[in-house]
Design an enzyme around this catalytic site. Sequence first.
Site, PDB file in Angstrom:
ATOM      1  N   SER A 118      -0.010   3.965   5.207  1.00 19.18           N
ATOM      2  CA  SER A 118       0.822   4.475   6.289  1.00 19.18           C
ATOM      3  C   SER A 118       0.104   4.491   7.631  1.00 19.18           C
ATOM      4  O   SER A 118       0.684   4.860   8.633  1.00 19.18           O
ATOM      5  CB  SER A 118       1.345   5.868   5.922  1.00 19.18           C
ATOM      6  N   HIS A 121     -12.605   4.418 -11.373  1.00 22.97           N
ATOM      7  CA  HIS A 121     -12.325   5.170 -12.589  1.00 22.97           C
ATOM      8  C   HIS A 121     -13.642   5.723 -13.124  1.00 22.97           C
ATOM      9  O   HIS A 121     -14.567   4.957 -13.388  1.00 22.97           O
ATOM     10  CB  HIS A 121     -11.639   4.280 -13.637  1.00 22.97           C
ATOM     11  N   CYS A 171      -8.355   8.905  14.100  1.00 24.07           N
ATOM     12  CA  CYS A 171      -9.444   8.597  15.033  1.00 24.07           C
ATOM     13  C   CYS A 171     -10.168   9.888  15.464  1.00 24.07           C
ATOM     14  O   CYS A 171      -9.559  10.957  15.516  1.00 24.07           O
ATOM     15  CB  CYS A 171      -8.897   7.875  16.267  1.00 24.07           C
ATOM     16  N   GLN A 198      -8.293   7.786  -0.069  1.00 22.25           N
ATOM     17  CA  GLN A 198      -7.788   9.099  -0.435  1.00 22.25           C
ATOM     18  C   GLN A 198      -8.448   9.592  -1.712  1.00 22.25           C
ATOM     19  O   GLN A 198      -9.003   8.814  -2.482  1.00 22.25           O
ATOM     20  CB  GLN A 198      -6.281   9.048  -0.685  1.00 22.25           C
ATOM     21  N   CYS A 256      -3.487   7.638  16.920  1.00 21.81           N
ATOM     22  CA  CYS A 256      -3.856   7.637  15.499  1.00 21.81           C
ATOM     23  C   CYS A 256      -4.399   9.000  15.094  1.00 21.81           C
ATOM     24  O   CYS A 256      -5.353   9.500  15.701  1.00 21.81           O
ATOM     25  CB  CYS A 256      -4.915   6.558  15.247  1.00 21.81           C
ATOM     26  N   LYS A 268       3.126 -11.392  -5.178  1.00 22.24           N
ATOM     27  CA  LYS A 268       3.688 -11.226  -6.509  1.00 22.24           C
ATOM     28  C   LYS A 268       4.481  -9.923  -6.532  1.00 22.24           C
ATOM     29  O   LYS A 268       3.983  -8.897  -6.050  1.00 22.24           O
ATOM     30  CB  LYS A 268       2.557 -11.178  -7.535  1.00 22.24           C
ATOM     31  N   PHE A 269       5.686  -9.959  -7.085  1.00 25.39           N
ATOM     32  CA  PHE A 269       6.496  -8.751  -7.216  1.00 25.39           C
ATOM     33  C   PHE A 269       6.425  -8.227  -8.645  1.00 25.39           C
ATOM     34  O   PHE A 269       6.571  -9.000  -9.591  1.00 25.39           O
ATOM     35  CB  PHE A 269       7.952  -9.041  -6.858  1.00 25.39           C
ATOM     36  N   TYR A 273      11.563  -7.950 -14.920  1.00 27.17           N
ATOM     37  CA  TYR A 273      10.936  -8.098 -16.232  1.00 27.17           C
ATOM     38  C   TYR A 273       9.685  -7.218 -16.339  1.00 27.17           C
ATOM     39  O   TYR A 273       9.434  -6.607 -17.374  1.00 27.17           O
ATOM     40  CB  TYR A 273      10.572  -9.562 -16.497  1.00 27.17           C
ATOM     41  N   GLU A 274       8.915  -7.182 -15.262  1.00 25.83           N
ATOM     42  CA  GLU A 274       7.667  -6.415 -15.281  1.00 25.83           C
ATOM     43  C   GLU A 274       7.933  -4.928 -15.478  1.00 25.83           C
ATOM     44  O   GLU A 274       7.176  -4.243 -16.181  1.00 25.83           O
ATOM     45  CB  GLU A 274       6.889  -6.653 -13.982  1.00 25.83           C
ATOM     46  N   ARG A 327       7.285 -22.632  -8.744  1.00 24.51           N
ATOM     47  CA  ARG A 327       8.711 -22.438  -8.506  1.00 24.51           C
ATOM     48  C   ARG A 327       9.002 -22.239  -7.020  1.00 24.51           C
ATOM     49  O   ARG A 327       8.151 -21.776  -6.269  1.00 24.51           O
ATOM     50  CB  ARG A 327       9.249 -21.296  -9.368  1.00 24.51           C
ATOM     51  N   HIS A 337      -9.297   3.938   5.791  1.00 23.70           N
ATOM     52  CA  HIS A 337      -9.431   5.212   5.088  1.00 23.70           C
ATOM     53  C   HIS A 337      -9.031   5.080   3.632  1.00 23.70           C
ATOM     54  O   HIS A 337      -8.340   4.150   3.245  1.00 23.70           O
ATOM     55  CB  HIS A 337      -8.571   6.294   5.759  1.00 23.70           C
ATOM     56  N   HIS A 389     -11.359  -0.778  -9.906  1.00 20.13           N
ATOM     57  CA  HIS A 389     -10.281  -1.765 -10.004  1.00 20.13           C
ATOM     58  C   HIS A 389      -9.840  -2.160  -8.598  1.00 20.13           C
ATOM     59  O   HIS A 389      -9.671  -1.286  -7.742  1.00 20.13           O
ATOM     60  CB  HIS A 389      -9.043  -1.175 -10.690  1.00 20.13           C
ATOM     61  N   GLN A 423       3.311  -9.143 -16.246  1.00 17.02           N
ATOM     62  CA  GLN A 423       3.366 -10.609 -16.315  1.00 17.02           C
ATOM     63  C   GLN A 423       2.628 -11.203 -15.123  1.00 17.02           C
ATOM     64  O   GLN A 423       2.662 -10.643 -14.040  1.00 17.02           O
ATOM     65  CB  GLN A 423       4.839 -11.043 -16.315  1.00 17.02           C
ATOM     66  N   HIS A 467      -5.894   2.695  10.257  1.00 16.28           N
ATOM     67  CA  HIS A 467      -7.275   3.173  10.399  1.00 16.28           C
ATOM     68  C   HIS A 467      -7.939   3.124   9.014  1.00 16.28           C
ATOM     69  O   HIS A 467      -7.370   3.603   8.044  1.00 16.28           O
ATOM     70  CB  HIS A 467      -7.283   4.609  10.945  1.00 16.28           C
ATOM     71  N   HIS A 484     -11.240   2.378  14.703  1.00 20.86           N
ATOM     72  CA  HIS A 484      -9.861   2.138  14.295  1.00 20.86           C
ATOM     73  C   HIS A 484      -9.628   0.672  13.936  1.00 20.86           C
ATOM     74  O   HIS A 484      -8.713   0.345  13.173  1.00 20.86           O
ATOM     75  CB  HIS A 484      -8.933   2.543  15.456  1.00 20.86           C
ATOM     76  N   ASN A 486      -5.491   2.553  -0.343  1.00 15.41           N
ATOM     77  CA  ASN A 486      -4.375   1.627  -0.148  1.00 15.41           C
ATOM     78  C   ASN A 486      -4.638   0.883   1.137  1.00 15.41           C
ATOM     79  O   ASN A 486      -4.746   1.496   2.195  1.00 15.41           O
ATOM     80  CB  ASN A 486      -3.044   2.379  -0.021  1.00 15.41           C
TER      81      ASN A 486
HETATM   82  O1  LIG Z   1      -0.478   9.078   1.457  1.00 16.09           O
HETATM   83  P1  LIG Z   1       0.087   7.826   2.034  1.00 16.09           P
HETATM   84  O2  LIG Z   1      -0.968   6.797   2.376  1.00 16.09           O
HETATM   85  O3  LIG Z   1       1.025   8.066   3.157  1.00 16.09           O
HETATM   86  O4  LIG Z   1       0.991   7.224   0.861  1.00 16.09           O
HETATM   87  C1  LIG Z   1       0.727   6.068   0.130  1.00 16.09           C
HETATM   88  O5  LIG Z   1      -0.124   6.319  -0.973  1.00 16.09           O
HETATM   89  C2  LIG Z   1       0.361   7.239  -1.951  1.00 16.09           C
HETATM   90  C3  LIG Z   1      -0.634   7.318  -3.079  1.00 16.09           C
HETATM   91  O6  LIG Z   1      -0.792   6.097  -3.740  1.00 16.09           O
HETATM   92  C4  LIG Z   1       1.747   6.853  -2.451  1.00 16.09           C
HETATM   93  O7  LIG Z   1       2.273   7.904  -3.237  1.00 16.09           O
HETATM   94  C5  LIG Z   1       2.712   6.567  -1.313  1.00 16.09           C
HETATM   95  O8  LIG Z   1       3.947   6.086  -1.836  1.00 16.09           O
HETATM   96  C6  LIG Z   1       2.069   5.555  -0.365  1.00 16.09           C
HETATM   97  O9  LIG Z   1       2.937   5.285   0.717  1.00 16.09           O
HETATM   98  O1  LIG Z   2      12.512 -15.474 -11.137  1.00 17.30           O
HETATM   99  P1  LIG Z   2      12.483 -14.954  -9.739  1.00 17.30           P
HETATM  100  O2  LIG Z   2      13.726 -14.187  -9.352  1.00 17.30           O
HETATM  101  O3  LIG Z   2      12.134 -15.996  -8.748  1.00 17.30           O
HETATM  102  O4  LIG Z   2      11.263 -13.946  -9.736  1.00 17.30           O
HETATM  103  C1  LIG Z   2      11.341 -12.552  -9.615  1.00 17.30           C
HETATM  104  O5  LIG Z   2      11.572 -11.928 -10.868  1.00 17.30           O
HETATM  105  C2  LIG Z   2      10.573 -12.146 -11.861  1.00 17.30           C
HETATM  106  C3  LIG Z   2      10.950 -11.341 -13.086  1.00 17.30           C
HETATM  107  O6  LIG Z   2      11.017  -9.960 -12.828  1.00 17.30           O
HETATM  108  C4  LIG Z   2       9.187 -11.755 -11.345  1.00 17.30           C
HETATM  109  O7  LIG Z   2       8.227 -12.180 -12.286  1.00 17.30           O
HETATM  110  C5  LIG Z   2       8.893 -12.409 -10.008  1.00 17.30           C
HETATM  111  O8  LIG Z   2       7.656 -11.911  -9.513  1.00 17.30           O
HETATM  112  C6  LIG Z   2      10.026 -12.087  -9.033  1.00 17.30           C
HETATM  113  O9  LIG Z   2       9.794 -12.687  -7.792  1.00 17.30           O
END
Ligand SMILES: O=P(O)(O)O[C@H]1O[C@H](CO)[C@@H](O)[C@H](O)[C@H]1O
Ligand SMILES: O=P(O)(O)O[C@H]1O[C@H](CO)[C@@H](O)[C@H](O)[C@H]1O
Lengths: 350, 350
Positions: B163, B283, B55, B170, B52, B313-314, B318-319, B31, B168, B300, B325, B166, B115, B155
């Site tokens: 955020s 896990h 560091c 958690q 940072c 991917k967003f 729907y998700e 699409r 790291h 994971h 999905q 560097h 860093h 993350n």
């Molecule tokens: O602690 P950080 O790295 O600033 O924060 C990040 O990880 C956290 C744990 O997944 C989330 O809650 C925050 O939304 C994200 O920005």
């Molecule tokens: O169909 P769209 O607007 O292009 O797509 C958007 O919404 C969908 C449904 O929530 C999601 O699966 C897609 O990842 C998002 O980009």
Amino acid sequence: MAEFDLTEHPHRRYNPLTGEWLLVSPHRSRRPWQGQQEATDEAPRPAHDPTCYLCPGNVRANGEVNPDYTGTFVFDNDFAALLPDTPVGEVNIGGLLRAEAESGVGRVICFSPRHDLTLPEMSPEAIRGVVDVWTQQFRELGARPDINYVQIFENKGQVMGCSNPHPHGQIWAQRTVPGEPAQETRQQQAYFQQHGRSLLADYLALELEQQQRVVLANAHWVTVVPYWAVWPFETLVLPRRHVQDLTQLTDEEKDALAEMVRQLTIRYDNLFQTSFPYSAGLHQRPTDGQQHAAWHLHLHFYPPLLRSATVRKFMVGYELLGNAQRDITPEAAAQRLRELPDVHYKAARH
Amino acid sequence: MAEFDLTEHPHRRYNPLTGEWLLVSPHRSRRPWQGQQEATDEAPRPAHDPTCYLCPGNVRANGEVNPDYTGTFVFDNDFAALLPDTPVGEVNIGGLLRAEAESGVGRVICFSPRHDLTLPEMSPEAIRGVVDVWTQQFRELGARPDINYVQIFENKGQVMGCSNPHPHGQIWAQRTVPGEPAQETRQQQAYFQQHGRSLLADYLALELEQQQRVVLANAHWVTVVPYWAVWPFETLVLPRRHVQDLTQLTDEEKDALAEMVRQLTIRYDNLFQTSFPYSAGLHQRPTDGQQHAAWHLHLHFYPPLLRSATVRKFMVGYELLGNAQRDITPEAAAQRLRELPDVHYKAARH
Ligand SMILES: O=P(O)(O)O[C@H]1O[C@H](CO)[C@@H](O)[C@H](O)[C@H]1O
Ligand SMILES: O=P(O)(O)O[C@H]1O[C@H](CO)[C@@H](O)[C@H](O)[C@H]1O
């Protein structure tokens, strides 16, 4: 030791609609931020964009031409995730590799011919037109024997994966009941069986008593930041009357829903003086032909912004691997939303 | 009508680890995309950044000075979402407004003093150092009577809410078992009771038989794109041996885990020739003092990129409201990852 205080101490809250818990960390909103800044969608848009495949009169990906629509316009999604003619079939290897065919329909709902508007900038009458399309689509799709659930939703803003800024929503309707509404079905049924009343009606009564999470209320609808909100400014829009789906609403209730959506989205835009991104949608009874007396229609708004137009909440590491988590309390979020002006910041500029 | 084909037709897949279903739309990857483009994190970084707070030798938010560490470095998160000294307490109004105090510990693990590095750019020995810290932290925190679950995660990348660039990870460790591991506990226990074997050991055997979702394998670890993967290039890293937690691994197994993490993250970076963002985590069994014979340690990786370094991917409309999905099949994703070179694209440039 101090007494346990929801405004100060980390705690968990229970979501009776899903049966899941949420971690709340009220003290955590002041941490430093060197991470991603969101782009804002502030570039002015023309009323009609010749390159937009949703504007009236333009050609879509499949070669079809959009009609010169003046209100709303619905068409089958040219890139639908669900298709009506999937062959039936399944896989099951040791209960561990399991798949089954899924069929359904994807549709797009243009809210307005105007490329430059969003819901909070539309008139109450125009939003009522959107409510009417939702109702009619639910009735039509829900009546089909191959459709057992109709999910109506909107992704607004680039940060919510919206692929085109023309005001529009989507419908994904399918053979099986998706996970979220299936969970809400189980929870509402269990409560109804035990108490003989709707879970959300009883919840609404408590919220109206306590008032601290109520954002907006009119004759027929109430918007709260739910006790178990996950997203920073998440809201739940509830009808005062216990109905299962949109088709049961009176004309007056539909007008009041349109007005509620308008008032709520105006508050959202005013919060950070930006076109407020969110995913929102309706949860209604499954259309599987069964009685769903326990079901109580509602709308969820899931907006990602946390601190400003450019700093959002991320649902990442801990949230994905561990548990849903939020930083500001639902009560603080409700208060901020409640105190915002009821005139859209752009209109107020003139 | 054609025969049901997993590579072509929309279908649902079952996740035996969580008991949830996923919608797969294999036909939907073509699409058009006019939506948000992600920024890439390609700006070269200095080996040491004086601004940072991670560091060596720099001052943190609370005024403490980081030691001149040469390997890994662990400290209590200055903005932890969980705190050890929360007063006990709870709320329960009609079973609908329910909350309870939560306590715990948040820690930050710096993977390297450098860093400018990320896991795939670190030496096997340096990554082994990270595995050792994970093990030691799990042992130490898990032994505390006030900690019943230890979530270790990373993350990576701005798009995943990281955020600070560097390298790291958690740890969030807490009194209650969070939702995801609680669900995996129930599912693994039910399977173990019924079959007398580990769910993930049986699953791994099927994957090794079929091979099509296997990305990497060494003497002690196998990485697959799981049959039920939600994120486009999601992977599951499994030990061949059924162990409950890191402390049970032999030295050789820990070396092999470090090598697996290195090989996998190199493939990830090579996929779109970018520093590949993800949330990843371990896990392991809850540390609540109970027997968790059914538990099978795993990692994971949840990476958001879909088509390129800038198109993700967003997980939205729907998700969030309906169901998880995905657009490309897990088999197609595994094949692409498997075929990538095992030398990091930056190293290959020289
Ligand atoms: O602690 P950080 O790295 O600033 O924060 C990040 O990880 C956290 C744990 O997944 C989330 O809650 C925050 O939304 C994200 O920005
Ligand atoms: O169909 P769209 O607007 O292009 O797509 C958007 O919404 C969908 C449904 O929530 C999601 O699966 C897609 O990842 C998002 O980009």
